[in-house]
Design an enzyme around this catalytic site. Structure first.
Site, PDB file in Angstrom:
ATOM      1  N   LYS A 111       0.720  -1.102  -0.199  1.00  0.00           N
ATOM      2  CA  LYS A 111       0.027  -0.043  -0.088  1.00  0.00           C
ATOM      3  C   LYS A 111       1.007   1.208   0.037  1.00  0.00           C
ATOM      4  O   LYS A 111       1.955   1.351   0.740  1.00  0.00           O
ATOM      5  CB  LYS A 111      -0.912   0.052   1.108  1.00  0.00           C
ATOM      6  CG  LYS A 111      -0.268   0.091   2.408  1.00  0.00           C
ATOM      7  CD  LYS A 111      -1.354   0.539   3.636  1.00  0.00           C
ATOM      8  CE  LYS A 111      -0.671   0.745   4.977  1.00  0.00           C
ATOM      9  NZ  LYS A 111      -1.613   0.905   6.163  1.00  0.00           N
ATOM     10  N   GLN A 144      -8.333   9.904  12.918  1.00  0.00           N
ATOM     11  CA  GLN A 144      -8.169   8.530  13.204  1.00  0.00           C
ATOM     12  C   GLN A 144      -8.570   8.014  14.536  1.00  0.00           C
ATOM     13  O   GLN A 144      -8.922   7.037  14.972  1.00  0.00           O
ATOM     14  CB  GLN A 144      -6.649   8.353  13.174  1.00  0.00           C
ATOM     15  CG  GLN A 144      -6.075   6.790  13.419  1.00  0.00           C
ATOM     16  CD  GLN A 144      -6.746   5.800  12.710  1.00  0.00           C
ATOM     17  OE1 GLN A 144      -6.741   5.861  11.562  1.00  0.00           O
ATOM     18  NE2 GLN A 144      -7.261   4.503  13.194  1.00  0.00           N
ATOM     19  N   ASP A 157       5.066   6.114  14.507  1.00  0.00           N
ATOM     20  CA  ASP A 157       5.129   5.037  13.330  1.00  0.00           C
ATOM     21  C   ASP A 157       6.260   5.512  12.217  1.00  0.00           C
ATOM     22  O   ASP A 157       6.490   4.792  11.192  1.00  0.00           O
ATOM     23  CB  ASP A 157       3.549   4.632  12.700  1.00  0.00           C
ATOM     24  CG  ASP A 157       3.292   6.362  11.823  1.00  0.00           C
ATOM     25  OD1 ASP A 157       3.963   7.178  12.153  1.00  0.00           O
ATOM     26  OD2 ASP A 157       2.403   6.255  11.174  1.00  0.00           O
TER      27      ASP A 157
END
Length: 336
Positions: free
Chosen positions: A69, A140, A237
């Site tokens: 992705k 999110q 991340d």
């Protein structure tokens, strides 16, 4: 060659959080059993516009799916009337090498990211935990809350914290019950959503903390965290990100989605570089706890941490489920 494709609207109609929770848990177990491969992440920062893109990929032998992705976060897009977060996911059949599906990656990423935080919290938090704090009020964060309420029915209080602007948490918290109903068909009328005005005080009351910010300096101090708290650290991340005091990790039992990724680009990265912990301080993968191979939490007073940098394996397994359940729909099939 026929290939399934799904845009965001189609995925929103088809994907349910309960199903995504099951898929995520299954992938973590497969990874712990050595049935998956995570390929190196490619990242590029568009420094002149505060944007970033990354490419994540992998192969899940348990589900016989591989692929990649490509995600992009361009915050300035909001001023242009464009999505600030977008991406494309390509899933390939692990047996034949043929493409199984092409689809929007942003919604699947949001769903599985929420599920990852919730699956880890369910596995590591004290069973009686009923108070959740979510750090961050971006879009999110709603997926984090929706997944947590789906996975852990005993949560009755949710503290909503926006570290950059405490006042922003007030309208956010007020809107949460309606958003939970609209986005996840969840009746949250018996859940109390509380905007945080004093972060230290609210952290001290929380049984479970989920962090989902873009912070590069610690926001939550070690002194605020009470014994027995679980933290799912999701926002860090990429290299250089950090949401919590590294002393928390020093004192905690830590499980991760992937050891290499977390040491190089997760919440653990700067804690290791700063000398607060070593790689060996990580107890293992969350999948080992889910399999029963490791105990996870061993006492009510332990602080537990789940560090996740994100695995394309999760997205690919969710994509496979979508294709298998809806791939016969001619309205969502193209010829390549």
């Amino acid at each position: 060659m026929k290939v399934s494709y799904f845009d965001r609207a189609a995925l929103e109609q088809r994907l349910k959080m309960a199903d995504v929770l099951d898929v995520v848990e299954g992938v973590y177990k497969s990874k712990a059993e050595g049935k998956t491969i995570v390929w190196p992440t490619v990242t590029h920062n568009f420094e002149d516009r505060g944007a970033v893109m990354d490419i994540r990929s992998g192969y899940d032998r348990g589900n016989e799916v591989y692929g990649a992705k490509l995600l992009a976060t361009f915050p300035e897009n909001e001023k242009r009337g464009l999505p600030p977060f977008s991406g494309i996911l390509v899933a390939m059949d692990g047996t034949t090498g043929l493409p199984k599906g092409i689809m929007d990656a942003s919604f699947i990423t949001s769903m599985r990211t929420g599920a990852a935080a919730a699956v880890s919290a369910r596995a590591l938090a004290r069973p009686e935990s009923d108070t959740l704090l979510v750090l961050g009020t971006g879009r999110q964060s709603l997926f984090m809350i929706g997944a947590a309420l789906t996975a852990m029915k005993n949560i009755k209080t949710v503290y909503c914290a926006e570290p950059m602007n405490l006042d922003a948490a007030k309208p956010y918290a007020a809107a949460c019950p309606q958003r939970m109903q609209e986005m996840f068909s969840l009746d949250a009328s018996d859940v109390q959503f509380i905007p945080v005005s004093d972060l230290a005080e609210s952290v001290g009351k929380a049984d479970i903390i989920i962090t989902i910010t873009r912070a590069t300096k610690p926001i939550i101090s070690r002194d605020w965290v009470k014994p027995g708290t679980h933290l799912s650290c999701i926002g860090a991340d990429m290299p250089g990100k950090e949401e919590v005091d590294p002393a928390i990790l020093r004192d905690a039992v830590i499980y991760v989605d992937d050891v290499d990724q977390c040491v190089n680009a997760g919440e653990c990265e700067l804690a290791v570089k700063g000398g607060y912990m070593t790689r060996e301080h990580i107890s293992g993968q969350i999948g080992e706890v889910l399999l029963g191979a490791k105990k996870g939490r061993t006492s009510a007073g332990e602080i537990t941490v789940f560090d996740a940098t994100g695995l394309a394996l999760l997205d690919l397994a969710v994509a496979k489920k979508v294709v298998e359940e809806n791939g016969g729909d001619s309205a969502h099939t193209i010829n390549l």
